[in-house]
Design an enzyme around this catalytic site. Structure first.
Site, PDB file in Angstrom:
ATOM      1  N   ASP A 105       0.812  -1.220   0.000  1.00  0.00           N
ATOM      2  CA  ASP A 105       0.000   0.000   0.000  1.00  0.00           C
ATOM      3  C   ASP A 105       0.848   1.274   0.000  1.00  0.00           C
ATOM      4  O   ASP A 105       0.461   2.297   0.576  1.00  0.00           O
ATOM      5  CB  ASP A 105      -0.947   0.019   1.207  1.00  0.00           C
ATOM      6  CG  ASP A 105      -1.967  -1.097   1.159  1.00  0.00           C
ATOM      7  OD1 ASP A 105      -2.330  -1.520   0.052  1.00  0.00           O
ATOM      8  OD2 ASP A 105      -2.393  -1.563   2.232  1.00  0.00           O
ATOM      9  N   ALA A 106       2.014   1.223  -0.646  1.00  0.00           N
ATOM     10  CA  ALA A 106       2.919   2.376  -0.631  1.00  0.00           C
ATOM     11  C   ALA A 106       3.265   2.872  -2.029  1.00  0.00           C
ATOM     12  O   ALA A 106       4.146   3.724  -2.163  1.00  0.00           O
ATOM     13  CB  ALA A 106       4.200   2.016   0.126  1.00  0.00           C
TER      14      ALA A 106
END
Length: 297
Positions: free
Chosen positions: A241-242
């Site tokens: 999720d980056a």
């Protein structure tokens, strides 16, 4: 956004990013004009904010939509001119054919709201893409996918070891996709898979990143007593999720909402955010560099 193309003309889109150079936009537009290209849309951004400490200086982002009368000869001439102009300046650039729909393969799990939103928008002509197939690790969404006339393939996740299922998905996707979309596909993709897939991957995360990374964000949001919930569409990288953020939005909530209420409210935001991000990518409006994106209107 789309640029209308008169009959007989080839339409193309140029994306450029790299270190700021004075006169870049004039040089690029001049190079296009010298090769007989008709520029119909030109956007550039050089952020005024100071560059991060680990960057040498500001980054310029540029998008141009242009037409050429004889693509077979005109586009190679444009490419040669851009090689001469940009390659020595540390710039990254691509040219795409606006008349060729990108091939988009969708991965989904049990939740169908984001998936069906994409299929519905595709049927309405809002997403300029071909969808060769939808892959899911559950059969819950099969009937909905087949209703839209899209082939469906079931690939079970396979427990803790995902290597066999990832290998099967790679066989289905490799060479058939210009974009892979995770429409609430609730599996973490391995670094080896991302390296081998050969196409960018867009994910929808059901929180306003960087808050509430990972699983269970609605419960985490409820535990913190948030007054806004959100969703984030981003490119997938090995770090969970980056990846570079493409689109985000929020919805207001209050103390009467429980975790399930937040989830229901958030579903509306998720499907809108993902469809906008996918549309921007398909229309070549996203320029990504150094972990961030610029999305042109």
């Amino acid at each position: 956004m789309s640029e209308t193309r008169p009959p007989g003309l080839g339409e193309f889109r140029l994306l450029v990013s790299g270190p700021e150079h004075p006169g870049l936009s004039a040089a690029v537009s001049g190079a296009l004009a010298e090769q007989g290209a008709d520029v119909v849309r030109f956007d550039q951004l050089t952020p005024a904010a100071p560059a991060p400490a680990d960057h040498a200086g500001p980054t310029s982002y540029l998008r141009a939509a242009f037409r050429v009368e004889e693509p077979g000869t005109g586009v190679p001439l444009v490419e040669q001119a851009l090689h001469e102009l940009l390659d020595g300046k540390g710039m990254t650039w691509t040219i795409s054919d606006a008349s060729a729909p990108k091939r988009m393969i969708i991965l989904a799990s049990r939740s169908d709201h984001c998936l069906l939103e994409l299929l519905w928008r595709h049927r309405r002509g809002e997403l300029a893409a071909e969808i060769p197939l939808v892959i899911s690790n559950h059969r819950d969404v099969q009937a909905g996918v087949e209703f839209f006339g899209i082939p469906f393939v079931h690939v079970p996740s396979g427990g803790e070891d995902k290597s066999a299922s990832e290998a099967e998905i790679l066989e289905l996707v490799r060479g058939r996709a210009d974009l892979v979309v995770l429409a609430r596909y609730m599996q973490v993709l391995s670094e080896d898979f991302l390296r081998a897939i050969g196409a960018p991957v867009i994910n929808i995360h059901h929180s306003f990143l960087p808050a509430f990374v990972g699983a269970g964000p609605y419960r985490k949001a409820w535990e913190r007593g948030v007054k806004l919930i959100g969703a984030t569409a981003h490119y997938v990288t090995p770090e969970l999720d980056a990846g570079p953020i493409i689109e985000q939005d929020v919805a207001r909530v209050d103390h009467t909402y429980g975790p399930k209420d937040l989830q229901k409210r958030g579903a509306y935001v998720e499907r809108a955010v993902l469809s906008r991000a996918v549309q921007a990518h398909l229309e070549d409006r996203v320029v990504s560099r150094d972990g961030r994106t610029v999305v042109f209107e």
